[in-house]
Each structure stands twice: as structure tokens, then as C-alpha cells.
Design a protein around this motif. Structure first.
Motif, PDB file in Angstrom:
ATOM      1  N   ARG A 185      50.632  79.230 -45.434  1.00  0.00           N
ATOM      2  CA  ARG A 185      50.957  80.653 -45.475  1.00  0.00           C
ATOM      3  C   ARG A 185      50.258  81.246 -46.692  1.00  0.00           C
ATOM      4  N   GLU A 217      55.160  89.602 -40.934  1.00  0.00           N
ATOM      5  CA  GLU A 217      55.568  89.617 -39.534  1.00  0.00           C
ATOM      6  C   GLU A 217      56.471  88.426 -39.225  1.00  0.00           C
ATOM      7  N   PHE A 218      57.002  88.429 -38.011  1.00  0.00           N
ATOM      8  CA  PHE A 218      57.898  87.386 -37.540  1.00  0.00           C
ATOM      9  C   PHE A 218      57.223  86.014 -37.685  1.00  0.00           C
ATOM     10  N   GLY A 219      57.932  85.064 -38.256  1.00  0.00           N
ATOM     11  CA  GLY A 219      57.390  83.714 -38.387  1.00  0.00           C
ATOM     12  C   GLY A 219      56.500  83.504 -39.600  1.00  0.00           C
ATOM     13  N   SER A 220      56.379  84.512 -40.455  1.00  0.00           N
ATOM     14  CA  SER A 220      55.478  84.374 -41.610  1.00  0.00           C
ATOM     15  C   SER A 220      56.089  83.513 -42.724  1.00  0.00           C
ATOM     16  N   GLY A 221      57.391  83.257 -42.655  1.00  0.00           N
ATOM     17  CA  GLY A 221      57.985  82.334 -43.630  1.00  0.00           C
ATOM     18  C   GLY A 221      58.978  82.966 -44.597  1.00  0.00           C
ATOM     19  N   LYS A 222      59.395  84.193 -44.323  1.00  0.00           N
ATOM     20  CA  LYS A 222      60.316  84.900 -45.224  1.00  0.00           C
ATOM     21  C   LYS A 222      61.650  84.154 -45.349  1.00  0.00           C
ATOM     22  N   THR A 223      62.205  83.770 -44.211  1.00  0.00           N
ATOM     23  CA  THR A 223      63.499  83.087 -44.216  1.00  0.00           C
ATOM     24  C   THR A 223      63.371  81.683 -44.802  1.00  0.00           C
ATOM     25  N   GLN A 224      62.235  81.051 -44.568  1.00  0.00           N
ATOM     26  CA  GLN A 224      61.997  79.736 -45.160  1.00  0.00           C
ATOM     27  C   GLN A 224      61.994  79.825 -46.683  1.00  0.00           C
ATOM     28  N   ARG A 232      68.662  73.120 -42.537  1.00  0.00           N
ATOM     29  CA  ARG A 232      67.380  73.356 -43.206  1.00  0.00           C
ATOM     30  C   ARG A 232      67.528  73.163 -44.716  1.00  0.00           C
ATOM     31  N   GLN A 247      67.437  69.457 -45.419  1.00  0.00           N
ATOM     32  CA  GLN A 247      66.056  68.940 -45.428  1.00  0.00           C
ATOM     33  C   GLN A 247      65.364  69.256 -46.756  1.00  0.00           C
ATOM     34  N   VAL A 263      54.509  75.410 -45.462  1.00  0.00           N
ATOM     35  CA  VAL A 263      55.901  75.256 -45.027  1.00  0.00           C
ATOM     36  C   VAL A 263      56.003  73.924 -44.305  1.00  0.00           C
ATOM     37  N   THR A 264      56.642  72.949 -44.953  1.00  0.00           N
ATOM     38  CA  THR A 264      56.747  71.611 -44.373  1.00  0.00           C
ATOM     39  C   THR A 264      58.213  71.245 -44.177  1.00  0.00           C
ATOM     40  N   THR A 265      58.452  70.112 -43.525  1.00  0.00           N
ATOM     41  CA  THR A 265      59.827  69.660 -43.304  1.00  0.00           C
ATOM     42  C   THR A 265      60.574  69.524 -44.634  1.00  0.00           C
TER      43      THR A 265
HETATM   44  P1  ADP Z   1      60.349  84.887 -40.783  1.00  0.00           P
HETATM   45  O1  ADP Z   1      59.263  85.434 -41.646  1.00  0.00           O
HETATM   46  O2  ADP Z   1      60.370  85.528 -39.422  1.00  0.00           O
HETATM   47  O3  ADP Z   1      61.674  84.854 -41.441  1.00  0.00           O
HETATM   48  P2  ADP Z   1      60.622  82.047 -40.885  1.00  0.00           P
HETATM   49  O4  ADP Z   1      60.787  81.939 -42.338  1.00  0.00           O
HETATM   50  O5  ADP Z   1      61.819  81.880 -40.040  1.00  0.00           O
HETATM   51  O6  ADP Z   1      59.891  83.393 -40.500  1.00  0.00           O
HETATM   52  O7  ADP Z   1      59.514  80.986 -40.495  1.00  0.00           O
HETATM   53  C1  ADP Z   1      59.572  80.273 -39.289  1.00  0.00           C
HETATM   54  C2  ADP Z   1      58.489  79.239 -39.349  1.00  0.00           C
HETATM   55  O8  ADP Z   1      58.765  78.288 -40.373  1.00  0.00           O
HETATM   56  C3  ADP Z   1      58.399  78.425 -38.089  1.00  0.00           C
HETATM   57  O9  ADP Z   1      57.567  79.060 -37.167  1.00  0.00           O
HETATM   58  C4  ADP Z   1      57.814  77.121 -38.595  1.00  0.00           C
HETATM   59  O10 ADP Z   1      56.408  77.278 -38.689  1.00  0.00           O
HETATM   60  C5  ADP Z   1      58.351  77.001 -39.993  1.00  0.00           C
HETATM   61  N1  ADP Z   1      59.492  76.079 -40.050  1.00  0.00           N
HETATM   62  C6  ADP Z   1      60.783  76.369 -39.801  1.00  0.00           C
HETATM   63  N2  ADP Z   1      61.567  75.282 -39.923  1.00  0.00           N
HETATM   64  C7  ADP Z   1      60.753  74.276 -40.269  1.00  0.00           C
HETATM   65  C8  ADP Z   1      60.939  72.873 -40.526  1.00  0.00           C
HETATM   66  N3  ADP Z   1      62.150  72.307 -40.457  1.00  0.00           N
HETATM   67  N4  ADP Z   1      59.872  72.145 -40.831  1.00  0.00           N
HETATM   68  C9  ADP Z   1      58.649  72.704 -40.905  1.00  0.00           C
HETATM   69  N5  ADP Z   1      58.399  74.003 -40.673  1.00  0.00           N
HETATM   70  C10 ADP Z   1      59.428  74.770 -40.343  1.00  0.00           C
END
Ligand code: ADP
Ligand code: MG
Length: 249
Positions: free
Chosen positions: A223, A33-40, A75, A78, A242-244
Motif C-alpha cells: 500500500r 478507497e475501499f480496501g486501501s487498508g484504513k481499517t487494517q 485480526r 494475528q 499488509v500481511t497476516t
Molecule cells: P478499508 O480501507 O476499506 O478499511 P481494509 O483496511 O479493510 O480496507 O483492508 C482490507 C484489505 O486488507 C484486504 O483486501 C486484504 O488485502 C487486507 N487484509 C485484511 N485482513 C488481512 C489478513 N488477515 N492478512 C493479510 N491481509 C489482510
């Protein structure tokens, strides 16, 4: 057939679950789902792939097909800083950014065409210092979902999608590259598909993706990643953070 490469996720448990890392010559689907960390995770892989083999990378560059405008150079910077600290190396974020080729896809047809442009670019970079070893589509289904609404258009959509998925598979084989696609899950139980935790895209995506990973939020920055489908590995779960500095154990 070239030997399959493995790209580190930067997370010990996750790599172990994947038998060493994300495989080349395969499509790995990240859904959740949205915010689960896929893009990260996609950003992290775009950094890791550039590292040498001793550091889990593939010494390669990356092409990102961005359909939701969620790519963020800051990002990447970082995460490069995170890796510099992790390995005690001086890594230059600018250099990393130069090896990330981002293309915005404006609709599903454009998205399909961009795989052909990606092939051209990968051919150009083939004998360079950093050949393309990773292709990311983030997100795979967003345009398809928005454009093909209603039951009547489903067959049409699946046909297009099938073509797209095979273009991606071909890219992975041709360049010995990892192909990583992100996918959403159903927002609510669906009359047709039923299960709200199922990825969209139906059987076409399901049968073409080699590895399927289900991401979900846990406490704080944690996650949970579940390996749902794999040709050669047992199902399993791994916890990441998922950290900075990026994705860590
Ligand atoms: P999606 O699954 O919708 O692609 P994302 O990968 O965009 O989700 O995840 C977004 C989440 O990643 C944010 O809600 C936050 O928890 C975390 N996140 C994003 N940027 C950072 C950052 N610079 N440092 C730490 N956590 C981050
Ligand atoms: Mg995203």
C-alpha cells in the motif's frame, strides 16, 4: 500543554514520514478507497499503542468507535502474534483485547454521543495502568453520508460534523491521545466537489484534521501512503505491506 507523544505505525518509512509516528493531541485522517487498508491500519495502531515506549507504543489503551461493524478481534490476535515474533516477546492477545474498548455507532447522533462516553471512560482509566491514548473513529463519514443526502441538507450536516470534529480534538488534548479517523473518497467525480480522489466531509474535516493521509493499493499486499497535509512536515510517500502478521515494511 503536555508533550506530544508519537505512536509507531510499525513501518520504518511510514514512521519517518510522520516525523516519528502518529502524534497525540492531533487528529490524523486516513482516507482512501475501499480496501486501501484504513481499517487494517486502525487495528494495527490499536495494538501498537499498548506497547511500551521502547517499542514505539504509548503504554495505553484504545477506544474504537466502529460505525461499519468492521472491528475483528481475530485480526488483533494475528497482529499481536506478529509483534510477539517481531520482538521475540510473549504477548498475550487476550490482554490486548481487554484494552480495546469497542463501541458500535448506530447513527451520526449516536456517534457524536459516543465521544462523550469515551471521555467518561478515559477519565475513569486516567490513573490506571493503561490510560486511553488512542481514539479511533472508523469510519467518520459513513453515517453522515447516508443520513444527509441532497444539497439542501449539506449545511446541517457540516454543522453536526463540525461539532463532532471539535469533540474529537478536545478528547485528544484532554487525554494526550492520538485521534485517528478513517474517511472514504468520492466514488466518482462529483459535480460539487469535482476531484474523485478527494475525501468526503468537505472543508470541515479538511480544516480540523491535523494530518491527512491518502492510502492507495499497490502491487500485491503493498500500500502507498501519502502525507497530504501536515502543519510541520513535508509531503511525502511511504510504502507499507499488509500481511497476516500485520503492517510491515
Ligand atoms: P478499508 O480501507 O476499506 O478499511 P481494509 O483496511 O479493510 O480496507 O483492508 C482490507 C484489505 O486488507 C484486504 O483486501 C486484504 O488485502 C487486507 N487484509 C485484511 N485482513 C488481512 C489478513 N488477515 N492478512 C493479510 N491481509 C489482510
Ligand atoms: Mg474499513
Amino acid at each position: 500543554r503536555k508533550m506530544v507523544g508519537k505512536l509507531t505505525t510499525g513501518c520504518t518509512e511510514f514512521d519517518e514520514m510522520m516525523g516519528g509516528g502518529i502524534e497525540t493531541q492531533a487528529i490524523t485522517e486516513l482516507y482512501g478507497e475501499f480496501g486501501s487498508g484504513k481499517t487494517q491500519l486502525a487495528h494495527q495502531l490499536a495494538v501498537n499503542v499498548q506497547m511500551d515506549r521502547e517499542h514505539g507504543g504509548l503504554n495505553g489503551s484504545v477506544i474504537i468507535i466502529d460505525t461499519e461493524n468492521t472491528f475483528r478481534p481475530e485480526r488483533i490476535a494475528q497482529m499481536v502474534k506478529g509483534l510477539s515474533e517481531k520482538y521475540g516477546m510473549e504477548l498475550d492477545p487476550e490482554e490486548f483485547l481487554q484494552n480495546i474498548h469497542v463501541a458500535r455507532a448506530y447513527n451520526s447522533n449516536h456517534q457524536i454521543l459516543l465521544v462523550e462516553s469515551a471521555t467518561d471512560l478515559a477519565n475513569e482509566l486516567r490513573d490506571m495502568g493503561k490510560p486511553v491514548r488512542l481514539l479511533i473513529v472508523d469510519s467518520l463519514m459513513a453515517h453522515f453520508r447516508a443520513e444527509y443526502v441532497g444539497r439542501g441538507t449539506l449545511a446541517d450536516r457540516q454543522q453536526k460534523l463540525n461539532k463532532h470534529m471539535h469533540g474529537l480534538l478536545r478528547f485528544g488534548d484532554l487525554f494526550n491521545a492520538c485521534v485517528v479517523v478513517t474517511n472514504q473518497v468520492m466514488a466518482k467525480p462529483d459535480a460539487f466537489f469535482g476531484d474523485p480522489t478527494r475525501p468526503v466531509g468537505g472543508h470541515v474535516v479538511g480544516h480540523t484534521a491535523t494530518f491527512r493521509l491518502y492510502l492507495r493499493k499497490s502491487k500485491g499486499d503493498k500500500r502507498i501512503i501519502r502525507l497530504v497535509d501536515s502543519p510541520n512536515l513535508p509531503e511525502g510517500e511511504a510504502v507499507i505491506a499488509v500481511t497476516t502478521a500485520g503492517l510491515t515494511d
